[in-house]
Design an enzyme around this catalytic site. Structure first.
Site, PDB file in Angstrom:
ATOM      1  N   GLU A 180      86.011 122.178  19.379  1.00  0.00           N
ATOM      2  CA  GLU A 180      86.663 123.452  19.069  1.00  0.00           C
ATOM      3  C   GLU A 180      85.696 124.419  18.397  1.00  0.00           C
ATOM      4  OE1 GLU A 180      88.535 126.446  19.415  1.00  0.00           O
ATOM      5  OE2 GLU A 180      88.448 126.239  17.248  1.00  0.00           O
ATOM      6  N   GLU A 212      90.593 120.760  16.494  1.00  0.00           N
ATOM      7  CA  GLU A 212      91.344 121.250  17.664  1.00  0.00           C
ATOM      8  C   GLU A 212      92.763 121.692  17.326  1.00  0.00           C
ATOM      9  OE1 GLU A 212      89.971 122.468  20.975  1.00  0.00           O
ATOM     10  OE2 GLU A 212      88.934 120.698  20.255  1.00  0.00           O
ATOM     11  N   THR A 234      81.809 124.318  22.112  1.00  0.00           N
ATOM     12  CA  THR A 234      82.187 123.777  23.436  1.00  0.00           C
ATOM     13  C   THR A 234      81.034 123.739  24.465  1.00  0.00           C
ATOM     14  OG1 THR A 234      84.414 124.602  23.025  1.00  0.00           O
ATOM     15  CG2 THR A 234      83.971 123.991  25.275  1.00  0.00           C
ATOM     16  N   GLY A 256      85.906 129.823  24.138  1.00  0.00           N
ATOM     17  CA  GLY A 256      87.260 130.066  23.639  1.00  0.00           C
ATOM     18  C   GLY A 256      88.112 130.654  24.745  1.00  0.00           C
ATOM     19  N   ARG A 290      92.594 115.501  25.842  1.00  0.00           N
ATOM     20  CA  ARG A 290      92.764 116.478  24.762  1.00  0.00           C
ATOM     21  C   ARG A 290      93.148 115.756  23.468  1.00  0.00           C
ATOM     22  NH1 ARG A 290      91.306 121.660  23.561  1.00  0.00           N
ATOM     23  NH2 ARG A 290      93.025 123.006  22.938  1.00  0.00           N
TER      24      ARG A 290
HETATM   25  O1  DON Z   1      90.320 124.344  24.026  1.00  0.00           O
HETATM   26  C1  DON Z   1      89.963 125.496  23.875  1.00  0.00           C
HETATM   27  O2  DON Z   1      90.274 126.390  24.630  1.00  0.00           O
HETATM   28  C2  DON Z   1      89.068 125.851  22.728  1.00  0.00           C
HETATM   29  N1  DON Z   1      89.224 124.926  21.661  1.00  0.00           N
HETATM   30  C3  DON Z   1      87.659 125.876  23.239  1.00  0.00           C
HETATM   31  C4  DON Z   1      86.731 126.390  22.192  1.00  0.00           C
HETATM   32  C5  DON Z   1      85.580 127.057  22.784  1.00  0.00           C
HETATM   33  O3  DON Z   1      85.379 127.152  23.963  1.00  0.00           O
HETATM   34  C6  DON Z   1      84.650 127.670  21.881  1.00  0.00           C
HETATM   35  N2  DON Z   1      83.570 128.268  22.678  1.00  0.00           N
HETATM   36  N3  DON Z   1      82.607 128.797  22.675  1.00  0.00           N
END
Ligand code: DON
Length: 595
Positions: free
Chosen positions: A437, A454, A417, A503, A128
């Site tokens: 992100e 992020e 993502t 997300g 991360r």
């Molecule tokens: O780490 C996370 O949960 C988010 N930054 C992920 C972002 C994400 O999955 C966007 N998706 N479509």
């Protein structure tokens, strides 16, 4: 074999009964363009057809499922030559960073779950992004202490955390690689030098985001060359990315975290016009991948395992399933509004705990074990023993040997993502979700790759009514994630690798797919394709244009607020049984390939 235009235009055919069947006809898959077909091999076309037909791809020895055919092919080549899943992942990720740059890449971070066939052990690696040492807890507040508007925080240098993906690639290869490191970059370098054909999804996302992409010269020159939008099917080269890959191939991650690339990253972040950030060379030099204990929760005959803090993924998926373990969803079936009531409210209860307790446990004490304790989840599940949607949702009191309670958090997450699932011919299983992100991250680009945003996964507020928020920003801390790379185990052996972008909806996508597979007897492709119904904070999101909308009246009657919307998950999953069986999300451009 179906002709290409049929492949493009055919409605997505689904073999599950009832609501799933109807819905399938309405889900428009995003697939290859006319321009791309010339580059598609027969096996890729067959894999796309399988996805459109709603049937899994099967194989005997190995399989890879990811978001873009070119990336999947790069991974398949490595696996075919005897490489491990970790080797293949490196090849897949470097190609994804080129052909799906809006979603993941060298400038971002990832979580990796690994089942090691030789030892029977599961390991998780945390790659991360971290908050720079100079980042202040009020980074995303204005002078009056008010939270910034989301995109004011995202676009520019402020939101950029120290990237983790290059270090993660190297660490995974160091632990589990069998192929020579430089060779894993060959396809990425070739495609970056010779060019690849821009996919429909990339072209449409560039169009939607053109104004933000135009703010920074290097980003604009790549995505809006000569001021024109990239077009689908257009051949795009990225010589700067090819050079970066050559440096990584020859010098390893050290060539990224030090030297000219590191200096360029720092310069780009600190000089971002209008919104400079605080990332430094020291932050890059100090970056570390962290090995963490997997978090597992019981569900039916399975153990569902994944990434613990700083991700909330495995804990929240585990809480949802752990509560539902107290109800017979199999008897209710996928077409039961009662089943969806239970799933929706179990999710809301889990999200209440997520908002209160979950963050980077290296910085805040967390009741990690208590949150997925079956007795605690049975207590929470008892709240669902009613006929209507819960009127009020509050966090529970999991066993916690620390006196401090946190305030509920208010962090936001928006789409990009990518998820990669791989099984190699040695029986190793890899499940990795990778991100920058937001779509196109911070929009800052250097050396051919985009930098993440992020840090906006932290809560913008540090306190609520004077009570600290667990997921507040602190120097060196990792923002809470929803990414849920998962490996499902049965009797000590892996049976499913799965994950998704989306997300905080990732959690719902993954939980739903596991339920469809485990309780409703769907194969892996049916489980992914099943239309989504997702509830996080109260509103029940139902997938627009699908038969999921058919639940609206029943859910409203139960007391839910219902909102139809696009729910663009990007699930990729592999079932491990007698052989391997893979599925790719019809909502995006990926495929599963195996041999
Ligand atoms: O780490 C996370 O949960 C988010 N930054 C992920 C972002 C994400 O999955 C966007 N998706 N479509």
């Amino acid at each position: 074999m179906r002709c290409f235009s049929a492949l493009l235009l055919s409605a997505f055919v689904f073999s599950a009964p009832g609501f799933a069947q109807e819905a399938a006809d309405a889900v428009a898959p995003e697939t290859a363009t006319q321009g791309q077909v010339k580059a598609l091999t027969e096996e890729v076309i067959a894999a796309l057809e399988a996805k459109l037909d709603g049937v899994p791809v099967t194989s005997e020895n190995w399989m890879v499922a990811a978001a873009n055919p070119l990336a999947v092919e790069a991974g398949a080549k490595v696996l075919r030559a005897g490489g491990s899943a970790a080797d293949a992942m490196v090849a897949v990720q470097v190609v994804l960073g080129l052909v799906e740059p809006q979603s993941s890449g060298l400038g971002g971070g990832a979580f990796l779950v690994w089942y090691d066939a030789a030892t029977g052990r599961m390991t998780t690696l945390d790659g991360r992004e971290t908050a720079p040492q100079a980042a202040k807890p009020r980074l995303f507040q204005d002078e009056q202490g008010e939270p910034l508007k989301f995109f004011d925080a995202v676009v520019g240098g402020l939101s950029v955390g120290t990237p983790g993906t290059p270090a993660l690639l190297e660490e995974a290869h160091r632990r589990w690689g069998r192929s020579s490191w430089p060779g894993l970059f060959a396809d990425g370098i070739r495609l970056a030098d010779e060019g690849f054909l821009v996919s429909p999804r990339l072209a449409s996302l560039v169009e939607n985001d053109a104004e933000r992409l135009s703010r920074f010269p290097e980003t604009a020159a790549y995505f809006l060359p000569g001021g024109e939008l990239l077009q689908q099917g257009q051949r795009l080269t990225n010589p700067a990315y090819a050079n970066t890959l050559r440096v990584l191939a020859s010098d390893g991650a050290a060539g990224f975290y030090g030297g000219e690339i590191a200096a360029d990253i720092v310069r780009t972040v600190r000089n971002a016009p209008g919104n400079p950030g605080v990332l430094s060379g020291i932050d890059l030099a100090l970056y570390q991948v962290i090995e963490r204990e997997p978090v597992c929760a019981e569900y039916r005959a399975y153990e569902v395992c994944g990434m613990g803090p700083p991700s909330s993924g495995a804990l929240t998926v585990g809480q949802i399933l752990g509560m539902l373990n107290n109800y017979d969803l199999a008897a209710m079936g996928a077409e039961s509004a009662e089943a969806w009531r239970l799933i929706g409210d179990a999710s809301r209860l889990a999200f209440a705990d997520r908002g209160r307790y979950m963050a980077d446990s290296d910085f805040v004490p967390m009741p990690t074990k208590g949150l997925v304790d079956p007795d605690y989840l049975a207590q929470r599940a008892a709240l669902l023993n009613t006929e209507a949607a819960l009127a009020e949702i509050a966090p529970g009191q999991p066993e916690f040997d620390h006196a401090l309670n946190w305030a509920d958090d208010v962090s936001l997450e928006f789409p990009s993502t990518s998820h990669i699932s791989i099984v190699d011919s040695y029986g190793n299983v890899l499940s990795m979700t990778t991100t920058i992100e937001n779509g196109f991250g911070s929009r800052l680009m250097t050396n051919g790759f985009l930098l993440n945003n992020e840090l906006t996964d932290f809560s913008f507020k540090t306190h609520s009514d004077g009570v600290p928020i667990a997921n507040r920003l602190e120097p060196g801390k990792r923002p809470r994630s929803s990414m849920s790379p998962t490996i499902v185990m049965q009797d000590g052996a892996p049976v499913l690798a799965i994950g998704s972008p989306g997300g905080s909806r990732i959690i719902g996508y993954v939980a739903k797919s596991i339920i469809a597979w485990a309780d409703w007897d769907m194969d892996v492709q049916q489980a992914l394709s099943l239309p989504h119904l997702v509830n996080r904070f109260g509103t029940y999101d139902v997938e627009a244009g699908t038969a999921a909308e058919g639940f609206t009246d029943a859910l409203v009657l139960q007391g839910f607020e219902v909102s139809p919307r696009d729910l663009t998950s990007g699930l990729h999953a592999i079932e491990i049984g007698e052989g391997l069986s893979g599925g790719a999300d019809p909502r995006r451009e990926g495929i599963a390939l195996g041999e």
